[in-house]
Enzyme design. Structure first.
Site, short mmCIF file in Angstrom:
data_model
loop_
_atom_site.label_atom_id
_atom_site.label_comp_id
_atom_site.label_asym_id
_atom_site.label_seq_id
_atom_site.Cartn_x
_atom_site.Cartn_y
_atom_site.Cartn_z
N ASP A 141 0.85 -1.19 0.00
CA ASP A 141 0.00 0.00 0.00
C ASP A 141 0.88 1.25 0.00
O ASP A 141 1.87 1.32 0.74
CB ASP A 141 -0.92 0.01 1.22
N ASN A 149 -2.22 12.98 -4.26
CA ASN A 149 -3.27 13.47 -5.17
C ASN A 149 -3.71 14.88 -4.81
O ASN A 149 -3.91 15.73 -5.69
CB ASN A 149 -4.47 12.53 -5.12
N ASP A 158 -1.44 9.39 -10.89
CA ASP A 158 -1.46 8.25 -11.81
C ASP A 158 -0.05 7.86 -12.23
O ASP A 158 0.28 6.66 -12.33
CB ASP A 158 -2.28 8.59 -13.06
N GLU A 184 -4.78 2.22 -4.44
CA GLU A 184 -3.32 2.28 -4.38
C GLU A 184 -2.73 1.04 -3.71
O GLU A 184 -1.59 1.07 -3.22
CB GLU A 184 -2.86 3.54 -3.64
#
Length: 292
Positions: A141, A149, A158, A184
């Site tokens: 993770d 973000n 991305d 993620e």
């Protein structure tokens, strides 16, 4: 009448239920010798068309083969297949293989998707008894990814995901693979590998992510991952199936997060430990209760 010839006798080669049309240079097949045979051929073709319209390609193919067998029952020489048709069949086969591969890949990161992961885990765990070294399953993770973000935008986010997958896959042992679990989170599947080697592989992947020059994607950007590694072997049955194995990896991922992140958590001799540079941390959290 259009029939499927032996060289294209593969149900996967029939795309969207349509048989390739007869070419101008194809030799016309000889007429059936008996009226009853002709009627039976037409019946097989009609059934095949109906099955194809319902998406039952394999059954449709079988009826087309039956029609073909009847058509050439009295011939001693196999029918000639034009080279152009052979090339068309090869193209259809390639397209089918590419489409199948794409259906098993995550569209953003090109890693395998959840569908492939679920399929492979079932077979790998079933084969576990034949592999004395066992199977490693690591849930990975990204740490604080929401902040990436929020600070740099989803486009950079991305790109981070894409690069993380490349770093995770770099140097994986033969037979191992990476799959996107969701958001993620990713899974590293390490078949045929002992517990200590699995820990080393996962910590090397974690270190590659930590030391990558992320500032190239955004000033001040830093990316790390936390990893929960579960290992199942014939001599240490800690998992009964894919779901239970993933739950154990998830519990260890929780321990890695609670212990300071940027770490690989695994279980050794009944205790949770951290790998690599994180091994010196004093406080190591226990996993959530997931059926140990």
């Amino acid at each position: 009448m259009t029939v499927l010839r032996p060289d294209i006798a593969d149900s996967d080669d029939v795309r969207d239920g349509m048989v390739p049309e007869a070419r101008a240079d194809r030799a016309a097949p000889p007429p059936a010798q008996e009226t009853g045979s002709t009627g039976l051929i037409q019946l097989h073709e009609s059934i095949a068309a109906l099955l194809a319209s319902r998406g039952q390609w394999r059954q449709a193919y079988q009826h087309l083969r039956s029609a073909l067998d009847l058509l050439y029952a009295d011939q001693t020489e196999p029918p000639h297949v034009p080279e152009q048709l052979r090339r068309e069949v090869d193209r259809l086969r390639r397209e089918h293989a590419e489409a199948r591969e794409q259906s098993l890949r995550d569209s953003l990161t090109a890693s395998y998707n959840r569908r492939y992961l679920d399929q492979r885990l079932v077979s790998l765990l079933a084969e576990e008894a034949t592999h004395p070294t066992g199977l490693g399953l690591a849930l990975v993770d990204l740490d604080w990814f929401k902040q990436v973000n929020d600070t740099y935008g989803h486009l950079v986010g991305d790109r981070v995901l894409q690069r993380v997958v490349e770093l995770l896959q770099d140097g994986l042992p033969e037979g191992a693979f990476c799959a996107r679990y969701g958001g993620e989170e990713f899974v590293l599947v390490l078949p045929g590998i002992d517990a200590s080697t699995a820990v080393a592989v996962c910590d090397a992947a974690r270190a590659r992510v930590e030391h990558y020059p992320w500032q190239q994607l955004g000033p001040g950007l830093r990316v790390t991952v936390s990893v929960g590694l579960a290992h199942s072997s014939p001599g240490n049955r800690t998992a009964a199936g894919p779901e239970q194995t993933l739950l154990q990896a998830d519990g260890l991922l929780y321990a890695a997060k609670r212990s300071g992140r940027n770490a690989v958590a695994y279980r050794q001799n009944g205790r949770v430990r951290l790998a690599g540079a994180a091994a010196g941390r004093r406080a190591v959290a226990e996993p959530r209760a997931v059926g140990y």
